[in-house]
Design a protein around this motif. Sequence first.
Motif, short mmCIF file in Angstrom:
data_model
loop_
_atom_site.label_atom_id
_atom_site.label_comp_id
_atom_site.label_asym_id
_atom_site.label_seq_id
_atom_site.Cartn_x
_atom_site.Cartn_y
_atom_site.Cartn_z
N TYR A 39 0.82 -1.20 0.00
CA TYR A 39 0.00 0.00 0.00
C TYR A 39 0.87 1.27 0.00
O TYR A 39 0.60 2.22 0.71
N ARG A 40 1.93 1.24 -0.78
CA ARG A 40 2.87 2.36 -0.90
C ARG A 40 3.35 2.84 0.47
O ARG A 40 3.63 4.02 0.68
N SER A 41 3.48 1.90 1.38
CA SER A 41 3.96 2.21 2.72
C SER A 41 4.91 1.11 3.16
O SER A 41 4.95 0.04 2.57
N VAL A 74 7.38 3.59 -2.13
CA VAL A 74 6.55 3.96 -0.98
C VAL A 74 6.65 5.47 -0.71
O VAL A 74 7.62 6.12 -1.09
N THR A 76 5.19 6.48 2.57
CA THR A 76 4.92 6.54 4.01
C THR A 76 5.72 5.45 4.71
O THR A 76 5.76 4.30 4.25
N TYR A 145 5.06 7.61 12.45
CA TYR A 145 4.96 7.62 10.99
C TYR A 145 5.70 8.81 10.40
O TYR A 145 5.78 9.89 11.02
N SER A 147 5.62 10.72 6.52
CA SER A 147 5.03 10.74 5.18
C SER A 147 5.83 11.68 4.29
O SER A 147 6.01 12.86 4.63
N ARG A 152 -1.57 9.63 4.69
CA ARG A 152 -2.67 8.72 4.34
C ARG A 152 -2.90 7.77 5.50
O ARG A 152 -2.00 7.54 6.32
N VAL A 155 -2.28 2.58 5.30
CA VAL A 155 -0.85 2.28 5.31
C VAL A 155 -0.55 1.20 6.34
O VAL A 155 -1.35 0.94 7.25
N ASP A 254 0.35 -2.15 -5.75
CA ASP A 254 0.01 -0.76 -5.45
C ASP A 254 -0.52 0.00 -6.67
O ASP A 254 -1.22 0.99 -6.53
#
Length: 272
Positions: A39-41, A74, A76, A145, A147, A152, A155, A254
């Motif tokens: 999830y791009r995290s 990613v 995040t 976290y 970002s 978002r 994540v 993703d």
Amino acid sequence: EFAFIGAIPERRLLLEALSGWLALRNGVPIGYGTVSALYRSSEIAFNVFDAFRGAEAAHVYGWVLACVQHLFGVDTFTIYPYQLGQNNEEGLASGAWWFYQKLGFRPRDRTTLATMRRELARLRRNPGRRSSRTTLVELADHNVYYSAGRARHAVIGELALGRIGLAASKLLAERYGSERERGERELSREAARRFGLSITGWTNGERLAWRRWAPLLVLVGGVERWSRAERRAAIEVVRAKGGRRESEFATRFDAHRKLRAGFLRLMPWSTS
């Protein structure tokens, strides 16, 4: 230099792309850790050998983030509580929470955020003092976290990814009881029909990934309304899960908006 070491298909996680990494300076290992991405995290564990701790640790960690961003696409990053000091005396003694806070990581839990602000105000009044162990334990109770873009919530750290595995197990149990192997075979065929798949020419790792993902592909709603290209792209996501580089899986997953959204509907949000 950084060496990223992936897992062979049969040892991969159901969802996240997982790698170990080793940092080297002039060919000498100076630190190591793990990274999981989806999830791009990404969640990153970071350890520096005792002899190399000090002024360069933040510089090295910055490069770790850059490498992970490059490999997995990613935006995040999150750090789990153990890395911050939860049930980790070394993390508490080193003030690991403040190491990440100074790099821009922040808690999303409101209580922890309020504790951070109170402690920052206290430290400004008494610059020579350190945070108490009690305060560090409170701070380390939740993820932090960072970002690189807009913050978002979908994540790693906020998503209860483990619930998807439970949903797959529940489907197998409800339909097939203790006959799990038969269930995996039949669900693999059902998912193949649903997505219009032929696995001719697939490697053993790719076939294994399809078998593991079949319950999820049966559970994902609305596939009948997807275009042929979207179903084909989802097949390539699973194939990449069992392919040579798991980083390709993460970027393909993703990029598939409908598959990402379908998985989100299969899991509740985490309360962390």
